[in-house]
Scaffold this active site. Structure first.
Site, short mmCIF file in Angstrom:
data_model
loop_
_atom_site.label_atom_id
_atom_site.label_comp_id
_atom_site.label_asym_id
_atom_site.label_seq_id
_atom_site.Cartn_x
_atom_site.Cartn_y
_atom_site.Cartn_z
N GLN A 120 0.69 -1.13 -0.11
CA GLN A 120 0.06 -0.02 0.03
C GLN A 120 0.94 1.28 -0.10
O GLN A 120 0.21 2.31 -0.47
CB GLN A 120 -0.84 0.09 1.31
CG GLN A 120 -1.84 -1.24 1.28
CD GLN A 120 -2.75 -1.04 -0.02
OE1 GLN A 120 -3.25 -0.27 -0.40
NE2 GLN A 120 -2.57 -2.40 -0.86
N ASP A 164 -8.90 -4.80 -3.04
CA ASP A 164 -8.98 -3.75 -4.09
C ASP A 164 -9.42 -4.44 -5.41
O ASP A 164 -10.15 -3.81 -6.14
CB ASP A 164 -7.56 -3.21 -4.23
CG ASP A 164 -7.31 -2.04 -3.08
OD1 ASP A 164 -8.18 -2.01 -2.34
OD2 ASP A 164 -6.23 -1.81 -3.00
N HIS A 173 -40.93 33.66 13.30
CA HIS A 173 -41.19 32.50 13.63
C HIS A 173 -42.43 32.42 14.64
O HIS A 173 -43.41 31.30 14.70
CB HIS A 173 -40.22 31.78 14.13
CG HIS A 173 -39.11 31.15 13.27
ND1 HIS A 173 -38.26 32.26 12.43
CD2 HIS A 173 -38.56 30.05 12.79
CE1 HIS A 173 -37.56 31.66 11.80
NE2 HIS A 173 -37.64 30.38 11.88
#
Length: 264
Positions: free
Chosen positions: A85, A187, A247
């Site tokens: 990796q 993968d 409101h």
């Protein structure tokens, strides 16, 4: 963007494809969401387009964490899985987490032995030198704690009891359990996913899955006059405290119309 080597041409092509999907072309309507893996150029394109379209996640450099003991793993195997990796790029973290002092001490030499013949050693070596770590723990419990802190994209577990980690870890992109399994298999062949969280994002999200393509849409309906008036009384007081008078009037007008008393 300069177009020199094959990697740069691929990068440019990837960015073009992302932009075309998001913005549309003469033949293709703009999409609503962009998903899938890509290099740094594709990730930046997705970042800039986020908001115009949805995205799955912003992925950083590939990461790998190898958790092992000496029951089923050795330095050679750990080195192969770390370098497999690290070759993704010079900024790819490759970390060994182990309770085996022997593996921890033997790993540097095993890494150097493989770098001596690995065709991608020029990249993998820089990644290992800059981002590689060897962490020696006393117990499995300590390894779980440290692994969740690291929250790596890929986590290989090569221990006597890999289920111990499967049952206890919570922060990671994907687990690869046992010495017969590895990130490369995931993968390229067995899945389940190649688009995973990096840079500790595994603390709060998983990888790409079918749920990313689903929307949560909600609706509300108050069914009785009494219910609307009761909710309105609470809402009115909260809006007054917050200074949202428009409101508040939304609540008050319903208290007046549907209730039996004037709003307080």
């Amino acid at each position: 963007m300069h177009m020199g080597g094959a990697d740069e041409i691929y990068s440019f092509g990837g960015v073009q494809a992302v932009a075309a999907m998001a913005l549309g072309t003469a033949e293709i309507a703009p999409v609503d969401m962009l998903v899938g893996p890509g290099n740094a150029y594709v990730a930046e394109a997705k970042r800039q387009l986020f908001g115009r379209v949805g995205i799955d996640l912003l992925a950083g450099p590939t990461e790998t964490l190898v958790i092992c003991d000496d029951a089923v793993c050795d330095a050679e195997l750990a080195a192969a899985d770390l370098l497999g990796q690290a070759e993704h790029g010079p900024g790819s973290p490759a970390i060994l987490l182990t309770v085996s002092r022997g593996i921890a001490e033997q790993l540097p030499a095993a890494i150097e032995k493989q770098l001596a013949w690995l065709p991608t050693a020029d990249v993998a070596r820089v990644a290992w030198q800059n981002c590689g770590e060897i962490i020696l723990c006393d117990t499995y419990e300590e390894m779980v704690q440290k692994a969740d802190e690291i929250a790596s994209e890929h986590v290989q577990v090569m221990t006597r009891d890999p289920d111990y980690f499967l049952e206890r870890m919570t922060n990671y992109g994907a687990l690869f359990l046992g010495p017969r399994t590895n990130v490369s298999y995931g993968d390229k062949v067995i899945g389940t996913n190649h688009t995973l969280p990096t840079m500790k994002a595994g603390r709060y999200t998983g990888g790409l899955w079918v749920g990313k393509f689903l929307k949560t849409c909600t609706y509300q309906r108050v069914l009785t006059d009494a219910a609307s008036a009761l909710v309105g009384e609470y809402c009115s007081r909260l809006c007054e405290l917050e200074g949202f008078h428009g409101h508040k009037e939304q609540a008050d007008i319903r208290v007046r119309r549907y209730g039996l008393r004037t709003p307080v």
